[in-house]
Design a protein around this motif. Structure first.
Motif, short mmCIF file in Angstrom:
data_model
loop_
_atom_site.label_atom_id
_atom_site.label_comp_id
_atom_site.label_asym_id
_atom_site.label_seq_id
_atom_site.Cartn_x
_atom_site.Cartn_y
_atom_site.Cartn_z
N THR A 127 0.82 -1.21 0.00
CA THR A 127 0.00 0.00 0.00
C THR A 127 0.85 1.26 0.00
OG1 THR A 127 -1.76 -1.15 1.17
CG2 THR A 127 -1.78 1.24 1.27
N GLY A 128 0.46 2.21 -0.84
CA GLY A 128 1.20 3.46 -0.93
C GLY A 128 0.52 4.62 -0.26
N GLY A 129 -0.47 4.37 0.61
CA GLY A 129 -1.18 5.46 1.27
C GLY A 129 -1.71 5.00 2.60
N GLY A 130 -2.73 5.72 3.10
CA GLY A 130 -3.32 5.37 4.37
C GLY A 130 -3.25 6.50 5.36
N ILE A 131 -3.45 6.19 6.64
CA ILE A 131 -3.47 7.20 7.70
C ILE A 131 -2.05 7.64 8.02
CG2 ILE A 131 -4.06 7.63 10.11
CD1 ILE A 131 -6.41 5.76 9.79
N GLY A 132 -1.88 8.94 8.12
CA GLY A 132 -0.56 9.50 8.40
C GLY A 132 -0.49 10.13 9.78
N GLU A 133 0.18 11.25 9.87
CA GLU A 133 0.40 11.90 11.16
C GLU A 133 -0.84 12.66 11.63
OE1 GLU A 133 3.78 14.40 10.77
OE2 GLU A 133 5.19 12.75 10.46
N ARG A 134 -0.91 12.84 12.94
CA ARG A 134 -2.03 13.57 13.52
C ARG A 134 -1.94 15.05 13.15
NH1 ARG A 134 -6.03 12.93 16.56
NH2 ARG A 134 -5.51 10.72 16.88
N VAL A 135 -3.10 15.64 12.84
CA VAL A 135 -3.17 17.05 12.46
C VAL A 135 -3.78 17.87 13.59
CG1 VAL A 135 -4.07 18.70 10.78
CG2 VAL A 135 -3.39 16.41 10.04
N ILE A 136 -4.93 17.40 14.09
CA ILE A 136 -5.58 18.07 15.22
C ILE A 136 -5.88 17.01 16.29
CG2 ILE A 136 -6.59 19.90 13.80
CD1 ILE A 136 -9.26 18.41 13.91
N GLN A 137 -6.15 17.50 17.49
CA GLN A 137 -6.44 16.57 18.58
C GLN A 137 -7.73 15.80 18.29
OE1 GLN A 137 -5.88 18.45 22.60
NE2 GLN A 137 -5.49 20.28 21.36
N GLU A 138 -7.79 14.58 18.84
CA GLU A 138 -8.95 13.73 18.57
C GLU A 138 -10.24 14.37 19.07
OE1 GLU A 138 -10.50 9.12 19.22
OE2 GLU A 138 -8.52 9.74 19.93
#
Length: 734
Positions: free
Chosen positions: A572-583
């Protein structure tokens, strides 16, 4: 016993010499007659004068022509034999002649492992004249060369007939119909034994060179055909032909074509299917059933008639299969995977996709049920909600919260490949569909959906541009409003104020981190979606909100391997990355966006009693209309507009785009259990307080509103509140 000659039978010798020969008689008589001289051929009397001279000259010319002709003929035959002999020595074994592709193939599988598309030069494997269906073998011979098993590689009768037809139709003698035998066509497919070299010429140039129709080229093909007839048997020539012929949709050879169109081996096709495959030989693209099924069936009906006339089928059989034409497989009906397959091919490594020399298998994220749902929704809305003749376009993307793309429609023509893909190639202004990222920045700083801001006239002096005054869609102002209401009703002035307060740079950073990688506007119109983005970028950015505030890289490729290998070369070349905002900020934003659908501008998107969240978007002058949103299970984005940027008439993001979204998601969710959205209402556990409390303007009851008003007066030089609207207006919704 008496010696009297009476009654005695003469002896054999007596009978033989009972009569004296004329010569002896003459000798006895004393005379000798001379043996007559051998009769000479009586000379033809020759005419004299001018007539005689002309006759003698004419006979001399004829004798000269004959002497020259038979000598030249003998020399030509010797030269021909040398050329044929030369080509004969260059011909390899049959097995080396079967796979004639210039490049490799790509087979695309959906997430369940089912084939849904092919790319490149597909080769299904070798078939022979003995292993292929006899119906297919008969259909090929009946269509292309009914005297194939009787001629020596060339058909003088066929060539003469083709020349006559070409002249009658007003073309050159060698233009149009060629009268070529199967052997000659095979010679052309082999390009006279010249292999493709990508270092020397492109594939298109190579193909063009192989198909030259000059007299010299035709002569070379004829010589090569004679050499093939000397080297191979008829069935071996037919085997080469069946494996190298191009049959449309990237299929090289009848096995690949049979698998491509019918999902079965060429050994198992019935007469109707065989006739359809044989019909592709004359014009593969024109008669490909995936391009025009009716035309392909009409061509097959003609071939069934020819098979009957040549004794391969009875009249009853021909009629039966004409009345029951070949049916395409489900994968063939889906054409070549359409926009989704094009996108996957463009995102994968070039040496394993667009320019592969290997046979590659790619497993993708596509869900064919969801793809059909999106296509049906698009068609239904345009058939029932859009005026006839409209040139407006639309695009749809459906994905999971991790960025796995499940469906993609890049335009109203849903079953195409190689077309302009508006879902990934068209960059358009996003309008108010951008606003969630403004509020995401504020919520991540700790503000609450219940914090307030003043909706009042606002003018900002932009250096180099002058005063700029945003206005709401209704041209009204609503006083103190919560952030939730501002997003729910898509109010422009509060959105600009929030953006200015938290800082454009922060808003821009949040949007970038969520995947909006296009150049974002530098001015205050950033908050109203003045920047351009693609539909797939917007949809994946909303997926980041659904998954709890982490960035998402949209992907369609799960793994890639070479044909015959068990282990994939890449994953897979994609998916979930780094967090941007708090959950918690993401969950509160989902709560705000749910209000957009349940109470605000996105109410047309509701269906089935499910919790849904989203945002409408309409750009200045209604050139673009958006609806992007999600359930607990899927994220979907819809864009609508004209390719030439013409303004839409009577269309906003809350209208037709929301209806396309609803029709799509309603079909997508059939049979899927209802699940709640992962949202957090303000005031409950984890509520965030105004970090401006205790600062000027940020005291009790003021919230963001009080702090915004005070800071904006300082930042904007007192322009907030009293100035009348001026300048451009951006970002309107309904």
């Amino acid at each position: 016993m008496s010696d009297s000659p009476r009654g005695r039978k003469p002896l054999v010798a007596d009978r033989r010499y009972s009569k004296a020969s004329p010569t002896k008689a003459r000798k006895k008589a004393g005379t000798t007659k001379k043996k007559p001289a051998k009769r000479r051929r009586q000379a033809r009397p020759q005419r004299r004068g001018l007539v005689g001279l002309v006759q003698r000259l004419f006979r001399w010319v004829l004798r000269l022509i004959w002497r020259i002709t038979w000598r030249v003929g003998l020399l030509a035959a010797a030269v021909l034999a040398l050329f044929v002999g030369y080509y004969y020595t260059t011909l390899p074994p049959v097995e080396e002649m079967l796979d004639g592709r210039a490049r490799g193939s790509v087979t695309l599988l959906d997430y369940e492992g089912q084939v849904f598309a092919w790319r490149g030069d597909q080769f299904g494997g070798a078939v022979t004249a003995q292993t292929v269906s006899p119906h297919l073998k008969n259909a090929i011979v009946a269509t292309e060369d009914k005297r194939f098993y009787r001629h020596f590689g060339l058909s003088p009768r066929g060539i003469a007939s083709a020349v006559r037809i070409n002249l009658r139709e007003g073309r050159g003698p060698l233009s149009g119909h060629g009268g070529s035998t199967i052997t000659q066509q095979t010679a052309k497919l082999l390009c006279l034994g010249v292999p493709y070299d990508p270092q020397v010429q492109t594939e298109a140039e190579y193909e063009r060179d192989c198909r030259r129709g000059t007299i010299q080229r035709k002569a070379q093909e004829a010589i090569y055909a004679l050499a093939m007839e000397a080297r191979y048997s008829k069935d071996e020539i037919l085997t080469i032909y069946m494996n190298r012929a191009f049959l449309g949709a990237g299929a090289r050879g009848f096995e690949a074509a049979s698998q491509r169109y019918f999902g079965k081996s060429a050994a198992n096709v019935d007469p109707a299917e065989a006739a359809m495959l044989a019909g592709l030989l004359v014009a593969p693209t024109r008669f490909a059933p995936t391009n025009d099924l009716t035309r392909s069936r009409n061509r097959a009906a003609t071939i069934l008639r020819l098979m009957n006339e040549q004794g391969y089928l009875s009249a009853a059989e021909a009629t039966q299969f004409q009345n029951n034409p070949a049916q395409l497989s489900e994968a063939a009906q889906e054409r070549s995977g359409g926009y989704f397959a094009d996108w996957v091919m463009s995102t994968g490594p070039e040496f394993f996709t667009r320019k592969t020399t290997e046979d590659v298998i790619i497993r993708t994220t596509l869900d064919q049920r969801i793809q059909r749902s999106a296509e049906e929704a698009m068609t239904w809305v345009f058939d029932n909600k859009v005026r006839a003749g409209s040139k407006a376009q639309a695009a749809i993307v459906v994905m999971s919260a991790d960025g796995a793309v499940r469906a993609m429609v890049g335009g109203r023509r849903t079953r195409v490949d190689g077309a302009f893909n508006r879902a990934v190639q068209a960059k358009r202004q996003t309008g108010s569909a951008f606003k969630p990222f403004v509020y995401a920045a504020a919520l991540d700083l700790g503000y609450s959906p219940n914090d307030t801001v003043e909706d009042a006239p606002l003018t900002i002096d932009i250096p180099g541009s002058g005063p700029w005054s945003p206005r709401n869609y209704t041209n009204k102002h609503y006083g103190t409003v919560t952030l939730t209401r501002s997003l729910r009703d898509s109010l422009n002035v509060p959105a600009v104020k929030v953006s200015e307060f938290v800082g454009r740079d922060l808003v821009r950073q949040v949007a970038n981190d969520f995947g909006l990688e296009s150049d974002l506007a530098a001015g205050p119109a950033l908050a109203l979606g003045a920047s351009e983005s693609t539909l797939i970028e917007m949809t994946s950015a909303y997926a980041g909100i659904l998954n709890g505030g982490s960035s998402v890289e949209p992907y369609g490729l799960i793994d890639l391997r070479l044909l015959g290998d068990e282990e994939p070369l890449m994953g897979t070349g994609g998916g979930i990355g780094e967090r941007v905002i708090q959950e918690d900020a993401a969950r509160q934003l989902i709560w705000m966006m749910e209000k957009v659908v349940s109470e605000g501008t996105g109410q047309r998107a509701q269906f089935g009693g499910r919790q849904l969240a989203g945002k409408t978007g309409t750009t200045q002058a209604a050139r673009d209309a958006w609806f992007v949103g999600f359930s607990a299970d899927f994220v979907a984005g819809v864009w609508m507009g004209y390719d030439d940027n013409t303004p839409l008439t009577g269309v906003t993001g809350s209208g037709l785009p929301a209806e396309i979204w609803r029709e799509t998601m309603q079909r997508v969710h059939e049979g899927i259990p209802v699940r709640p959205l992962p949202m957090m209402a303000p005031g409950g556990r984890g509520e965030m307080r105004d970090p401006g409390a205790g600062r000027p303007g940020g005291g009790s009851g003021g919230g963001v509103g009080g702090l915004l008003e005070n800071l904006l007066r300082d930042i904007l030089g007192g322009s907030s509140g009293s100035a009348s609207p001026k300048g451009n207006v951006s970002g309107s919704d309904r």
